[in-house]
Scaffold this active site. Sequence first.
Site, PDB file in Angstrom:
ATOM      1  N   ASP A  79      77.251  62.438  44.669  1.00 60.06           N
ATOM      2  CA  ASP A  79      78.629  61.860  45.336  1.00 60.06           C
ATOM      3  C   ASP A  79      78.012  60.382  45.966  1.00 60.06           C
ATOM      4  OD1 ASP A  79      77.125  62.673  47.800  1.00 60.06           O
ATOM      5  OD2 ASP A  79      78.356  61.918  49.252  1.00 60.06           O
ATOM      6  N   GLU A 171      76.760  64.264  50.068  1.00 56.22           N
ATOM      7  CA  GLU A 171      75.525  64.102  51.136  1.00 56.22           C
ATOM      8  C   GLU A 171      76.189  62.340  51.639  1.00 56.22           C
ATOM      9  OE1 GLU A 171      72.146  61.673  52.506  1.00 56.22           O
ATOM     10  OE2 GLU A 171      74.247  60.366  50.767  1.00 56.22           O
TER      11      GLU A 171
HETATM   12 ZN   LIG Z   1      71.613  58.883  48.567  1.00 52.46          ZN
END
Ligand SMILES: [Zn+2]
Length: 401
Positions: A79, A171
Site C-alpha cells: 500500500d 502498513e
Molecule cells: Zn513504507
Amino acid sequence: MNLVDRFLKYVSFETTSYEDAECFPSSPKVFDLADHLVEEIKGIGLEDAMRDEYGYVYAHLPASPGVDAETIGLMAHMDTSSAVSGANIKPRILKYEGGDIQLNPSVVMKEADFPNLQYFVGDELIVTDGTTLLGADDKAGIAEIVTAVEYLLAHPEVKHGRLALCFNPEEETGRGTEHIDLKKFDPVFAYTLDGDRLGGIEYECFNGAGVKFKVNGINIHPGSAKNKMKNAVLMGTELIGMFPPAETPAHTEGYEGFYHIMGFEGDESSAKIGMIVRDHDRAKFEERKAFVRRVVDYMNAKYGEGTVELDMSDTYYNMRDILESRMDVVDRALDAMKSLGIEPFVTPIRGGTDGAGLTYMGVPTPNLSTGGQNYHGIMEFVSIDQMKKMVDVIVKLVSVE
Ligand SMILES: [Zn+2]
C-alpha cells in the site's frame, strides 16, 4: 523481467490505503497488485505463492540442498500513503548530475530544500511528474525482494536457507500486521525492506500510546451562568495547556519523546481531545503516561469527579527491547552491507513499523533501506543504482558460506 521494469509495473497499480476505513484492506484495489505478484512469483518458480482474503501475499523459497539454517523472512508493503494521490503515476528516469530537478514546468525539487540529494549524484533516479507520489515506499522493497529471489533461483551455486516472503497491505495505516498469518509467514527472524537511502538499518522505534479525553461541561444560559457553568471548551484548553510546549513533534528529534494533540472538537457542554504519546525509552514512556493521568486527576479535583474521562491504551512498543536478545539479526545485516562496501548507518525510527509488530509477535524484524527518498509526497524518488545494491545486500544477507 528486470528490477526497473518490475518496479515500474508495480507503481502502475493504485494501492492507496485509507486511515479511517473500517474494512481490511482499506481499499480492494490492493488485491490487483497482490494477484499480480502471486502470478509473477509463481512464474519465477515459487510454486506455493498465494494471496489470502485480507490481501497478504505469501510464498516460500526452499533451502538449497543440504543447507540447514533458520528460515529468514523478507517483507515489504504494497500500500501507499493517502497523503498524496497514488493514481496514474507517471514515473520518469533521469541521470542525476547534481543541482535541482525540474519535475514539471511549475514544480522543482531544490537541492537546497533536499540536501539528501547529495547521496544520489551520479545515480539514475526514478522521479514523479510532480503531481503524485511515486510509490517507492514500498514497491522498491517488493521489487528488490522479488529480484533477489529470482537471482537465487538462477544461481543455485549461491547456497541459502529457506526463505519466507510476505507482501502486506495497510502498513501506512498502522495495521500492516493486523491480519498477518504466522503459519503462512513462518520465519525465525525477518527483515522489512522499507527504509530510505542505501545503508540504513533501523531496529529501534517509539513506544506509542493513543489517548482520548472527554471533557464533560455544564451549560447554562450565559445570562445566569455565574458560579454554575463549566465550559467544556475552556476546560479542554486548560487541559491541553498543561502539556509541555517544548515536548511536541515540532520541537523534538532523535530519541526525544513527545505529546501530540491530534484533535480538539466540542462546545460548552462537551469536548473531545485526541492525543498520542511517544518515547523510545520504555521508562520515560511510562512516566509520560503517568503524567497524563496526573493531569486528569488535577482537572477532576478542580472541577469535580467525572469532569474529564480518560481512555488511554498502548499501540506499540520499541522493538529494540526484544531485539537486544537477537542482536545477531542486526549484525547479519550490518555485515552484509559492509562486505559489499556499503557504509551502514543506524537511525531510531520516530514512529512504528510492521517490523515492530512482528518483533512483538516473536519474529525479530529490523528494517532495511531500499534506496528511496522523500516518501509520502510528490518529491518522492528512488535510485536505480541503490535499488540494485540492495538486491545484492539481500542475496548476501540470506546466503550461507
Ligand atoms: Zn513504507
